[in-house]
Design an enzyme around this catalytic site. Structure first.
Site, mmCIF file in Angstrom:
data_model
loop_
_atom_site.group_PDB
_atom_site.id
_atom_site.type_symbol
_atom_site.label_atom_id
_atom_site.label_comp_id
_atom_site.label_asym_id
_atom_site.label_seq_id
_atom_site.Cartn_x
_atom_site.Cartn_y
_atom_site.Cartn_z
ATOM 1 N N CYS A 2 -17.102 50.075 9.571
ATOM 2 C CA CYS A 2 -16.777 51.491 9.546
ATOM 3 C C CYS A 2 -15.934 51.759 8.302
ATOM 4 C CB CYS A 2 -15.986 51.997 10.752
ATOM 5 S SG CYS A 2 -16.797 51.715 12.317
ATOM 6 N N ARG A 27 -20.136 50.050 4.544
ATOM 7 C CA ARG A 27 -19.379 49.508 5.672
ATOM 8 C C ARG A 27 -20.003 49.855 7.017
ATOM 9 N NH1 ARG A 27 -14.319 47.901 4.205
ATOM 10 N NH2 ARG A 27 -13.598 48.109 6.343
ATOM 11 N N TRP A 74 -20.099 51.927 11.983
ATOM 12 C CA TRP A 74 -20.920 50.795 12.408
ATOM 13 C C TRP A 74 -20.570 50.608 13.873
ATOM 14 C CZ3 TRP A 74 -20.467 45.838 14.407
ATOM 15 C CH2 TRP A 74 -21.578 45.002 14.239
ATOM 16 N N ASN A 100 -11.406 52.571 12.549
ATOM 17 C CA ASN A 100 -12.218 51.403 12.207
ATOM 18 C C ASN A 100 -11.599 50.226 12.942
ATOM 19 O OD1 ASN A 100 -13.469 49.214 10.927
ATOM 20 N ND2 ASN A 100 -12.169 49.342 9.131
ATOM 21 N N GLY A 101 -12.336 49.652 13.885
ATOM 22 C CA GLY A 101 -11.785 48.518 14.638
ATOM 23 C C GLY A 101 -12.182 48.612 16.098
ATOM 24 N N GLU A 485 -29.748 30.219 1.885
ATOM 25 C CA GLU A 485 -29.407 31.528 1.322
ATOM 26 C C GLU A 485 -30.680 32.355 1.057
ATOM 27 O OE1 GLU A 485 -26.942 33.320 1.166
ATOM 28 O OE2 GLU A 485 -27.274 34.733 -0.460
ATOM 29 N N LYS A 489 -31.424 35.953 2.782
ATOM 30 C CA LYS A 489 -31.692 37.169 1.999
ATOM 31 C C LYS A 489 -32.951 37.856 2.521
ATOM 32 C CE LYS A 489 -28.780 37.923 0.440
ATOM 33 N NZ LYS A 489 -27.607 37.138 0.507
ATOM 34 N N GLU A 492 -32.371 39.427 6.016
ATOM 35 C CA GLU A 492 -31.455 40.566 5.992
ATOM 36 C C GLU A 492 -32.141 41.860 5.560
ATOM 37 O OE1 GLU A 492 -26.996 39.508 4.596
ATOM 38 O OE2 GLU A 492 -28.536 38.884 3.190
ATOM 39 N N HIS A 508 -38.962 16.982 11.557
ATOM 40 C CA HIS A 508 -38.393 16.913 12.905
ATOM 41 C C HIS A 508 -38.534 18.233 13.651
ATOM 42 C CE1 HIS A 508 -36.872 12.975 12.004
ATOM 43 N NE2 HIS A 508 -36.294 13.436 10.904
ATOM 44 N N LYS A 607 -21.611 45.599 5.201
ATOM 45 C CA LYS A 607 -21.150 44.701 4.147
ATOM 46 C C LYS A 607 -19.827 44.050 4.495
ATOM 47 C CE LYS A 607 -21.383 43.722 -0.468
ATOM 48 N NZ LYS A 607 -22.254 42.575 -0.237
HETATM 49 C C1 G6P Z 1 -21.686 40.307 6.111
HETATM 50 C C2 G6P Z 1 -22.412 40.645 4.839
HETATM 51 C C3 G6P Z 1 -22.821 39.359 4.127
HETATM 52 C C4 G6P Z 1 -21.612 38.476 3.888
HETATM 53 C C5 G6P Z 1 -20.850 38.203 5.178
HETATM 54 C C6 G6P Z 1 -19.504 37.560 4.902
HETATM 55 O O1 G6P Z 1 -22.569 39.748 7.013
HETATM 56 O O2 G6P Z 1 -23.544 41.451 5.100
HETATM 57 O O3 G6P Z 1 -23.435 39.679 2.894
HETATM 58 O O4 G6P Z 1 -22.026 37.263 3.323
HETATM 59 O O5 G6P Z 1 -20.585 39.428 5.867
HETATM 60 O O6 G6P Z 1 -18.708 38.493 4.221
HETATM 61 P P1 G6P Z 1 -17.557 38.163 3.201
HETATM 62 O O7 G6P Z 1 -17.141 39.516 2.689
HETATM 63 O O8 G6P Z 1 -16.463 37.513 4.001
HETATM 64 O O9 G6P Z 1 -18.086 37.282 2.137
#
Ligand code: G6P
Length: 612
Positions: A2, A27, A74, A100-101, A485, A489, A492, A508, A607
């Protein structure tokens, strides 16, 4: 998650709030809303969906006022509909709040308030909090800020809040615990936001609130007190953030801009720190505890998401060059499993946002056991950067696309620099090797640039695979975390199921999934496990899998076996993740665009994950 924004001054508040919310949309984007205080009334406009839906909803309506707050959500409590969107009125509509929280004890509080006759229109914990504040105020004994302080002393949970009241229309009361909040100080005007991005075009003077602090903003100025009602001296910081860094700069998406920024962001990250000619590596933020790091018997790395993947690469690097055992922990697991941490143990916390709730909580836990915490953080002034003992910023600039790209490569760059410095000081690496790696590290920005030149070929391959239902990503050694990774990606932003696996583990389990429908991305650059990964490619081909191989430029063997190859420039295998991740970022980007997905704001994600 948020995002929250606030303004008090002489300007027309609505455009400031809307613009601020757009900057904070990363956010969360389940709903958006504003509350404007004018003529002894608080007017709330809120709408499910993105800030643009809120703008359409407000349309031509006349919204006057120069004090207001706004929120982009969010969802945690209650589905993301109009009713649950913030701001929330208190029962009498004399108070309004953005939050936010999470308020964990909202259930009993709600029951108590209901027994006093208060009613609620939403399912949110936030509406309970604002009505609780109203109830305390209604006792007649307290000011607005006192009512907020008493309410917050009785709630369990995390919050960044801003409260308006018709009782004092030109006042905002804001507070934080566990969720970020920054106050911008203009000339006779004040801004409030979850981070500095909505503020920076008006002022670069800011104050970051600390946990359990309450700020009262009015035309008379602002003051800060804590939950115990002790006055606090604000620490005013001057930010260096550039407005340009917050715009798309001609790219269709922030993610693509950030992918292409990497030659610069990696160079920025190393600038002033690395000098291969003199063999010097200076990390200004790691001084006082430098010896503790050099003499570490063990390192624990804490992170989430993409940052956790950077931590995995770092594990290989620290173990190889520093000969220090490393444990890479999901912060969310670490914090709840009574981990063994001793006084003086070394912890490295990695975070782009510096606000991830699980990472923050894991740091606090390790700190309480006496560990020394180093931060590898991008967001300057963020909670993690302030709670760690020392650290090194990424200097990658703001990352806005929800899928992390340039932060990952900057994290790797910082972690390599830390590891090489430690290895050099420990004597676990020869002077020759150390210098060789510094020279090689300096070439990485140009190699990333070269890897980006294969963009149109990657776009072509993306077209062929955009409708696949599943993807498998395989890598070995340093490229194993890159496989994870790459798969993350794709998941996501394109919503295609993808799994990353160590290539040898394929036999396995995942090998059972392979058929002609299954694209298998193999990161098969020339390194010490090259022969092994060639065998893994053959195993996939023997099961009719379609292989997209990431290979070192000039490789002649793999192109004969793989269905498609994407080249990347050669580098030392420990640095290869900085380069080999580039085509995977581009592949996921193009596939997501071709599938019509919202690349910068994928569904259900945010994010900055400030809830656990
Ligand atoms: C969220 C974001 C990711 C990020 C993760 C950790 O899931 O969408 O892109 O890697 O949080 O966030 P940070 O800000 O701690 O790297």
């Amino acid at each position: 998650m948020c995002g929250i924004v606030g303004y008090l001054g002489d300007r027309d508040v609505l455009p400031i709030i809307i613009k601020g919310l757009k900057r904070l949309e990363y956010r969360g984007y389940d709903s958006a809303g504003v509350a404007i205080s004018a003529d002894n009334e608080i007017n709330i406009f809120k709408k499910q969906g993105k800030v643009s839906a809120l703008e359409d909803f407000i349309g031509e309506k006349e919204v006057k006022g120069s004090v207001g707050i706004g929120h982009t959500r969010w969802a945690t409590h209650g589905e993301p509909n109009d009713l649950n969107a913030h701001p929330h009125y208190s029962c009498s509509k004399e108070f309004a709040i953005i939050h936010n929280g999470i308020i964990e004890n909202y259930g009993p509080l709600k029951a108590e308030l209901e027994s006093k006759g208060y009613t609620f229109v939403s399912d949110t914990d936030t509406e309970v909090l604002v009505t609780f504040i109203e109830d305390i105020y209604n006792s007649g004994e307290y000011s607005i800020e006192e009512a907020v302080r008493i309410a917050l002393s009785n709630v369990i949970g995390a919050y960044a809040i801003a409260v308006l009241s018709t009782k004092e229309p030109r006042k905002i009361v804001a507070a934080r615990k566990g969720s970020p909040l920054v106050i911008g100080l203009g000339k006779n005007e004040y801004f409030l936001a979850s981070d500095a991005t909505p503020i920076i075009e008006y002022t670069n003077e800011v104050v970051y609130l600390n946990d359990e602090e309450i700020a009262v903003i009015s035309d008379d100025g602002f003051n800060i007190r804590d939950l115990k009602d002790v006055s606090k001296d604000p620490y005013i910081q001057t930010l260096e953030l550039e407005l340009d860094a917050l715009e798309k700069g001609g790219y269709p998406h922030f993610m693509l801009k950030e992918i292409f920024e990497q030659p610069n962001s990696i160079a920025d990250c190393m600038r002033g720190r690395l000098n291969s000619a003199s063999g010097s590596l200076v990390l200004g933020g790691i001084r006082n505890y430098s010896n503790a790091l050099i003499n570490a018997e063990k390192i624990v790395i804490l992170a989430c998401g993409t940052s956790w993947h950077a931590g995995l690469v770092a594990e290989y690097i620290f173990e190889e060059f520093c000969r220090i055992p490393v444990e890479v922990e999901y912060a969310s697991e670490f914090r709840y499993r009574n981990p063994i941490v001793k006084e003086g143990d070394i912890v490295i916390a990695i975070s782009q946002s510096g606000e991830t709730a699980d990472t923050l909580a894991a740091i606090e836990l390790a700190k309480s056991k006496g560990a020394i915490i180093f931060g590898v953080v991008n967001a300057v002034g963020s909670s993690i950067s302030r709670t760690t003992h020392e650290g090194a910023y990424l200097h990658a600039g703001p990352e806005i696309g929800v899928a992390s790209t340039k932060a990952f490569t900057a994290q790797l760059s910082v972690l390599v620099m830390i590891a090489l410095r430690v290895a050099n000081r420990r004597g676990t690496i020869t002077e020759r090797k150390y210098k060789e790696l510094l020279v090689e590290l300096e070439t990485i920005p140009s190699k990333v640039k070269k890897a980006l030149e294969y963009n149109s070929q990657i776009e072509y391959i993306s077209e062929l695979f955009k409708d696949a239902k599943n993807f498998l990503y395989l890598g070995r050694g340093y490229n194993f975390p890159v496989a994870l990774e790459g798969a993350l990606k794709l998941k996501e932003i394109s919503y295609i199921h993808a799994e990353g696996y160590p290539a040898a583990e394929m036999k396995h389990g995942p090998i059972a999934l392979i058929d002609e429908e299954m694209p298998v991305v193999v990161i098969a650059t020339r390194d010490s496990s090259y022969d092994k990964i060639v065998s893994n490619i053959q195993e996939v081909k023997a099961r009719k899998g379609v292989v997209i191989a990431i290979v070192t430029e000039g490789d002649v063997l793999i192109p004969k076996m793989a269905d498609f190859v994407i080249e990347v420039p050669a580098t030392h295998e420990a640095l290869m993740p900085l380069v080999s991740v580039i085509p995977l970022q581009l592949l996921s980007y193009h596939i997501a665009v071709m599938r019509g997905c919202n690349v910068d704001q994928p569904r259900n994600l945010a994010k900055s994950v400030t809830v656990e």
